[in-house]
Design a protein around this motif. Sequence first.
Motif, PDB file in Angstrom:
ATOM      1  N   LYS A   1       0.734  -1.692  -0.549  1.00  0.00           N
ATOM      2  CA  LYS A   1       0.170   0.100   0.075  1.00  0.00           C
ATOM      3  C   LYS A   1       0.961   1.189  -0.105  1.00  0.00           C
ATOM      4  O   LYS A   1       0.230   2.247  -0.162  1.00  0.00           O
ATOM      5  N   ASN A   2       1.968   1.501   0.192  1.00  0.00           N
ATOM      6  CA  ASN A   2       2.658   2.246   0.400  1.00  0.00           C
ATOM      7  C   ASN A   2       4.130   1.515   0.513  1.00  0.00           C
ATOM      8  O   ASN A   2       4.696   0.528   0.416  1.00  0.00           O
TER       9      ASN A   2
ATOM     10  N   ASP B   1      -4.391  -4.337   9.288  1.00  0.00           N
ATOM     11  CA  ASP B   1      -3.797  -3.143   9.274  1.00  0.00           C
ATOM     12  C   ASP B   1      -4.930  -2.431  10.209  1.00  0.00           C
ATOM     13  O   ASP B   1      -4.012  -1.457  10.518  1.00  0.00           O
TER      14      ASP B   1
ATOM     15  N   ASN C   1      -5.886   6.173  11.179  1.00  0.00           N
ATOM     16  CA  ASN C   1      -6.371   6.773  10.221  1.00  0.00           C
ATOM     17  C   ASN C   1      -8.414   6.533   9.671  1.00  0.00           C
ATOM     18  O   ASN C   1      -8.360   6.840   9.075  1.00  0.00           O
TER      19      ASN C   1
ATOM     20  N   ARG D   1      -8.801  -1.715   4.480  1.00  0.00           N
ATOM     21  CA  ARG D   1      -8.359  -0.725   4.980  1.00  0.00           C
ATOM     22  C   ARG D   1      -9.423   0.079   6.104  1.00  0.00           C
ATOM     23  O   ARG D   1      -9.755   0.443   6.662  1.00  0.00           O
TER      24      ARG D   1
ATOM     25  N   GLY E   1      -4.194  10.119   9.263  1.00  0.00           N
ATOM     26  CA  GLY E   1      -2.380  10.183   8.650  1.00  0.00           C
ATOM     27  C   GLY E   1      -2.697  11.161   8.021  1.00  0.00           C
ATOM     28  O   GLY E   1      -1.409  11.946   7.523  1.00  0.00           O
TER      29      GLY E   1
ATOM     30  N   ARG F   1      -3.070   9.005  -0.809  1.00  0.00           N
ATOM     31  CA  ARG F   1      -3.919   8.422  -0.267  1.00  0.00           C
ATOM     32  C   ARG F   1      -5.002   9.593   0.095  1.00  0.00           C
ATOM     33  O   ARG F   1      -6.299   9.049  -0.501  1.00  0.00           O
TER      34      ARG F   1
ATOM     35  N   TYR G   1       3.610   9.343   1.725  1.00  0.00           N
ATOM     36  CA  TYR G   1       2.116   9.292   1.203  1.00  0.00           C
ATOM     37  C   TYR G   1       1.531   9.584   1.598  1.00  0.00           C
ATOM     38  O   TYR G   1       0.447  10.029   1.919  1.00  0.00           O
ATOM     39  N   HIS G   2       1.678   9.958   3.376  1.00  0.00           N
ATOM     40  CA  HIS G   2       0.839  10.674   4.611  1.00  0.00           C
ATOM     41  C   HIS G   2       1.442  12.082   5.378  1.00  0.00           C
ATOM     42  O   HIS G   2       2.585  11.755   5.643  1.00  0.00           O
TER      43      HIS G   2
ATOM     44  N   ASP H   1       1.371  12.632   8.165  1.00  0.00           N
ATOM     45  CA  ASP H   1       2.427  12.169   9.070  1.00  0.00           C
ATOM     46  C   ASP H   1       3.520  11.654   9.038  1.00  0.00           C
ATOM     47  O   ASP H   1       4.044  11.683   9.902  1.00  0.00           O
TER      48      ASP H   1
ATOM     49  N   SER I   1       5.822  -2.069   7.835  1.00  0.00           N
ATOM     50  CA  SER I   1       4.048  -1.650   6.674  1.00  0.00           C
ATOM     51  C   SER I   1       4.409  -0.659   6.336  1.00  0.00           C
ATOM     52  O   SER I   1       3.605   0.525   6.344  1.00  0.00           O
TER      53      SER I   1
ATOM     54  N   CYS J   1       1.525   7.016  13.874  1.00  0.00           N
ATOM     55  CA  CYS J   1       0.201   6.325  13.221  1.00  0.00           C
ATOM     56  C   CYS J   1      -0.560   5.352  13.900  1.00  0.00           C
ATOM     57  O   CYS J   1      -1.638   4.753  13.187  1.00  0.00           O
TER      58      CYS J   1
HETATM   59  N1  ARG Z   1       0.087  -0.490   6.175  1.00  0.00           N
HETATM   60  C1  ARG Z   1      -0.850   1.386   6.501  1.00  0.00           C
HETATM   61  C2  ARG Z   1      -0.843   1.703   5.168  1.00  0.00           C
HETATM   62  O1  ARG Z   1      -0.034   1.394   4.681  1.00  0.00           O
HETATM   63  C3  ARG Z   1       0.666   1.455   7.178  1.00  0.00           C
HETATM   64  C4  ARG Z   1      -0.533   3.516   7.548  1.00  0.00           C
HETATM   65  C5  ARG Z   1       0.440   4.090   8.184  1.00  0.00           C
HETATM   66  N2  ARG Z   1      -0.072   4.867   8.691  1.00  0.00           N
HETATM   67  C6  ARG Z   1      -0.249   7.062   8.959  1.00  0.00           C
HETATM   68  N3  ARG Z   1      -0.940   6.893   9.876  1.00  0.00           N
HETATM   69  N4  ARG Z   1       0.919   7.202   7.677  1.00  0.00           N
HETATM   70  O2  ARG Z   1      -2.454   2.150   5.540  1.00  0.00           O
END
Ligand code: ARG
Length: 278
Positions: A18-19, A62, A68, A92, A124, A146, A177-178, A180, A266, A272
């Motif tokens: 996913k990332n 997750d 999130n 998710r 996120g 995202r 990608y987020h 945070d 992850s 997160c």
């Molecule tokens: N594996 C999760 C995803 O890609 C990680 C989420 C991390 N959360 C965050 N707030 N950055 O959705």
Amino acid sequence: MKRALFCPPTYFEIRDVKNPYMTGAQTINRDLARQEWEALTQVFRDAGCQVETIEPVPDLEDMVFAANQVFVGDSPKYGKFIVPSRMRYPSRAREVPYYVEWFRSRGYKVINLDFGDDFLEGHGDLLWIANSRAEASSVFAGYGFRSSRGGVEMFADAMRKMEISVIPLELINPSFYHLDTCLTPLRAGAAMVVPEAFSADALATVKKMIPRLYEVDPDDASKFVCNGVAVNGKFITPHLTQCVARALENEGLEPVLVNTSEFEKSGGSVFCLKAFID
Ligand code: ARG
């Protein structure tokens, strides 16, 4: 007392990508993940937070990333409320109703937005940041990977009715990608930032809005140093690099190191793994 919500990593694993951090078919050591999670929640307690938990659900690999599924807000008009997320990945998206129910049964109002084809991924991408005078906060809202621009705009419209200001920021670097992962509130008027993560306009906005900005280079940030959490004079972080140490010293924050190795596989770390719920 500050309260933080966590979800135990009982069913945590890596199933799909996913990332960018999830590539390379890594496996999670669940015993180690559990130990790290227990230690992390204890560090939050030691920092003066009350730790709440939500029951993990089988098959939701997750769900441990508690930041999130909903946006948590408070307004003089509405009181405590949540905005349920629309998550980009179907696995998710299935986490969201469990979190919504947790908050609903504890008296939070639920503000459902009709996202259509748009996405919004809770804290996120949505960060409460105290203004320099600290009497008010704004929500900085990342989009591009995202959350989508439309999702953030829809959220901003809903918040405007509650007199909460939302500042959209375009993210351009897939490693961040987020929001945070690349913007970290330290104190009112102070934050760490990864300039390379933002479009030119977004970076200019961040610079205008936050007077004391500490730049973090992308290599440091890919170790999740920007995913630390400042709370009660401490900064809970998975790593301490030179520039982070300098920023903390300037702001009078004490670093507290935790190990989040399993969760980093992850694409997540300290920030997160929790949601502040008030
Ligand atoms: N594996 C999760 C995803 O890609 C990680 C989420 C991390 N959360 C965050 N707030 N950055 O959705």
